[in-house]
Design an enzyme around this catalytic site. Structure first.
Site, PDB file in Angstrom:
ATOM      1  N   ASP A  27     -11.225   2.837   4.191  1.00 51.28           N
ATOM      2  CA  ASP A  27     -11.730   1.522   4.100  1.00 51.28           C
ATOM      3  C   ASP A  27     -13.557   1.451   4.010  1.00 51.28           C
ATOM      4  OD1 ASP A  27     -10.139  -0.438   3.765  1.00 51.28           O
ATOM      5  OD2 ASP A  27      -9.431  -0.533   5.932  1.00 51.28           O
TER       6      ASP A  27
ATOM      7  N   LYS B  74       0.823  -1.207  -0.156  1.00 47.86           N
ATOM      8  CA  LYS B  74      -0.066  -0.035  -0.015  1.00 47.86           C
ATOM      9  C   LYS B  74       0.807   1.220  -0.092  1.00 47.86           C
ATOM     10  CE  LYS B  74      -3.842  -2.136   2.198  1.00 47.86           C
ATOM     11  NZ  LYS B  74      -4.300  -2.736   3.467  1.00 47.86           N
TER      12      LYS B  74
ATOM     13  N   GLN C  84      -4.751  -1.456   9.704  1.00 45.48           N
ATOM     14  CA  GLN C  84      -4.798  -2.678   9.311  1.00 45.48           C
ATOM     15  C   GLN C  84      -5.476  -3.715  10.001  1.00 45.48           C
ATOM     16  OE1 GLN C  84      -3.537  -3.422   6.059  1.00 45.48           O
ATOM     17  NE2 GLN C  84      -4.341  -5.402   6.325  1.00 45.48           N
TER      18      GLN C  84
END
Ligand code: NDP
Length: 296
Positions: free
Chosen positions: A121, A54, A98
């Site tokens: 997200d 990422k 994460q």
């Protein structure tokens, strides 16, 4: 093999090229450089790989990448304090924590601490509600990537029968909301569904998000259907570790009209959509128009 392959790797490269172009425009016209902060707690090897990837891709499209690595035993209060600082930081337009988090942390509490406008997200309860009520939201990256590929391949999805196998908060449920938004007739199947093959055979569009290697075989597929395989499973075959999806590619490709491979299908689209979401979040933060085709 009859099915056409939907090349997620190539499509993701196109999305990244668009993001790069739009990020350049933002920098030149508005002095705005979108920034993505990724927070990793602990040493999970798969998460470390994702976070590295990422960070690398964020820099490659001309955006700022901020990485925060915390030890497994970090108290939750410290993580929440970091999120508060990132929420207040004008250089940060997207925040991603994460998952999974260590057991002593409450993932829902952590995610809901993120400013919904920076929740790239799309897991914050506000974004879930906004998506569910058809309002402007941050959209979870994996289902967004699936939707983009389907629109690109099929055009208008209106009236199609969409069946999703899996009802998780990160894939199955938001996927269903996106299909409803595109006027599909939607079924969500799960582990208690009766006669799953028959339910799946109704689908013009079949999305498999189960986490069971190669469970969906050709028998589950209506001839000509479009099959999107979200699954990522590591299995041992012929003495080697391999990555396979939730769909049995061989038998499914005999029946389907089009299918995403694993690897090279949905996976690359997820990070591309994260970059797109960060760009969109930066535009929204400044009140600038959003680039077309990078959101739902
Ligand atoms: P979850 O484990 O959260 O959900 C799995 C779902 O599948 C559940 O709803 C479960 O039903 C259902 N299920 C399990 N067994 C069966 C069965 N035998 N028949 C029908 N339904 C079943 O998984 P995720 O949604 O998080 O992930 C799904 C897959 O997608 C995984 O392989 C994951 O690695 C992959 N993934 C890939 C991403 C990418 O970037 N490509 C991103 C996210 C996930 P029930 O609710 O009844 O238990």
């Amino acid at each position: 093999m009859a099915a056409q392959i939907i090349d997620g790797k190539a499509f993701a490269a196109r999305i990244r090229a668009r993001v790069t172009e739009e990020a350049e425009k933002l920098a030149h016209r508005h002095g705005l450089i979108p920034g993505l902060a990724v927070v990793l707690v602990g040493e999970d090897p798969a998460s470390q790989v994702y976070v590295r990837s990422k960070g690398k891709q964020t820099a490659e499209v001309g955006m700022r990448s901020f990485e925060h690595k915390l030890a497994t035993e970090t108290p939750e209060s410290e993580l929440l304090a970091l999120i508060d600082r990132l929420n207040a930081d004008d250089a940060v337009h997207g925040i991603l924590v994460q998952l999974p988090l260590p057991d002593h942390m409450d993932a829902a509490q952590v995610i809901n601490r993120i400013d919904p406008a920076k929740d790239v997200d799309g897991f914050h309860v506000s974004n879930v509600g906004l998506l569910g009520t058809g309002q402007t939201a941050m959209i979870p990256c994996t289902p967004l990537g699936c939707l983009m590929m389907l629109r690109d391949h099929l055009g208008n999805l209106s009236g199609m029968e969409a069946v999703i196998v899996g009802r998780s908060n990160i894939v199955g449920k938001p996927m269903a909301q996106l299909f409803l938004g595109d006027s599909c007739t939607v079924t969500i199947a799960h582990s208690r569904t009766r006669d799953l093959p028959a339910v799946c055979r109704r689908a013009d569009i079949l999305v498999a998000a189960v986490g069971r290697p190669e469970m969906i075989t050709g028998e589950f597929i209506k001839p000509g259907a479009t099959v999107i395989d979200v699954g990522i499973n590591r299995i041992e075959r012929d003495g080697k570790m391999r990555l396979v999806g939730d769909v049995d590619f061989q038998s499914a490709a005999e029946v389907a009209g089009a299918i995403t491979p694993v690897p090279g299908g949905v996976g690359p689209m997820t990070i591309a959509c994260l970059l797109a979401n960060t760009l969109v979040a930066a535009c929204r933060a400044r009140g600038l128009p959003e680039p077309k085709g990078l959101s739902a």
